[in-house]
Design a protein around this motif. Sequence first.
Motif, short mmCIF file in Angstrom:
data_model
loop_
_atom_site.label_atom_id
_atom_site.label_comp_id
_atom_site.label_asym_id
_atom_site.label_seq_id
_atom_site.Cartn_x
_atom_site.Cartn_y
_atom_site.Cartn_z
N HIS A 47 -8.94 22.86 3.58
CA HIS A 47 -8.72 21.75 2.72
C HIS A 47 -7.74 21.07 2.61
O HIS A 47 -6.93 21.54 1.79
N SER A 48 -8.28 20.02 2.51
CA SER A 48 -6.75 19.32 2.37
C SER A 48 -7.33 17.60 2.08
O SER A 48 -8.19 17.17 2.46
N GLU A 49 -6.28 16.87 1.48
CA GLU A 49 -6.84 15.48 1.28
C GLU A 49 -5.56 14.52 1.34
O GLU A 49 -4.94 15.37 0.96
N PHE A 50 -5.67 13.33 1.82
CA PHE A 50 -4.54 12.21 1.54
C PHE A 50 -5.37 11.35 0.65
O PHE A 50 -6.90 10.82 1.24
N THR A 51 -4.84 10.66 0.00
CA THR A 51 -5.07 9.12 -0.24
C THR A 51 -4.22 7.60 0.24
O THR A 51 -3.37 7.69 0.85
N LEU A 59 1.06 -1.41 0.08
CA LEU A 59 0.10 -0.10 0.14
C LEU A 59 0.81 1.35 -0.06
O LEU A 59 2.04 1.01 0.53
N LYS A 60 0.45 2.23 -0.54
CA LYS A 60 0.66 3.55 -0.38
C LYS A 60 -0.05 4.53 -0.01
O LYS A 60 -1.35 4.65 -0.03
N VAL A 61 0.71 5.30 0.89
CA VAL A 61 -0.06 6.44 1.57
C VAL A 61 0.32 7.70 0.74
O VAL A 61 1.81 8.36 1.25
N ASN A 62 -0.41 8.46 -0.22
CA ASN A 62 -0.25 9.84 -0.52
C ASN A 62 -0.66 11.05 0.16
O ASN A 62 -1.99 10.94 0.33
N PHE A 63 0.53 12.04 0.53
CA PHE A 63 0.29 12.75 0.80
C PHE A 63 0.23 14.34 1.19
O PHE A 63 1.15 14.98 1.44
N LYS A 64 0.32 14.54 -0.59
CA LYS A 64 0.81 15.87 -0.90
C LYS A 64 0.71 17.26 0.06
O LYS A 64 1.28 17.74 -0.05
N ASP A 65 -1.01 17.56 0.47
CA ASP A 65 -1.35 18.79 0.68
C ASP A 65 -0.51 18.65 2.18
O ASP A 65 -0.69 19.62 2.58
#
Length: 283
Positions: free
Chosen positions: A275-279, A220-226
């Motif tokens: 607003h922010s988002e991670f995936t 798995l990968k956690v994307n947290f660019k914000d």
Amino acid sequence: MTTTLKNSNLTAEIKHFGAELSSLKNNKNKEYIWEGNPDFWGKHSPILFPIVGTLKNNSYQYNSIEYNLSRHGFARDMEFELIDKKENSAIFSIQSSEETLKVYPFAFELQLIYTLDENSLHIEYKVINKGASQMPFSIGAHPAFALPGNFENYSMAFEKEEPLEYYLLENDLISNKTKKLAVQNNQIPLTYQLFENDALIFKTLESNSLTILENENPILKVNFKDFPSLGIWTKVNAPFLCIEPWFGYSDTPKNSENLFEKEGIQILNGKQTFHSEFTIEIF
């Protein structure tokens, strides 16, 4: 209560208490979220708001009044309202109340938006300042990923090659002591020794994602660019790893206790929305 989201690849379950992700399974029924066994740690993926980490003396000053706010704030211990639901998405909300105003004197709404998209779960935060004056806050994620079997079969890989310098905690506060992660073949082998001094705190990173691998195969990968900051944590001998994208972190011992001066704090103007988002991406 629990809300379930589904698509052809993934199933997610979110508890209304804390709007907490409690399960994420693929279509072969493999579970990726920690079960929440209280013998180790009784949570799955709590929301950290309106602070991340610990305040010095668990208190802060605002308009010459002292307020007490416990570690990671109160959102994780509140019942959220489900305000929108589709097969693959849901929106949860809490708002300021008489009780929250006693410890955090700001009018707000916090929304969590969960959306399944192919092999990914997107988790969005909306912080709405309902007042006219500026509102200081931090917000962060705390998902715990299940790592069954031998912990040392796992490793993690940052998106970019960079000096992976992290800060050490002392009495739950950020010290000025740092260490660097040792990288082997672009990977950091997981050992419990890494976490003997609690979490690894990265105030800033160039990387926008972190991948967990099992026997060098990505799972798995956690994307947290914000998010500017990141925490990584587990308890010794526990079969999980937390990857925690943050806006903000614990106080330093020199903190002034003025929330507006806190390192990493966000300042939201009146009637504005953050607003922010991670995936979480499953392989």
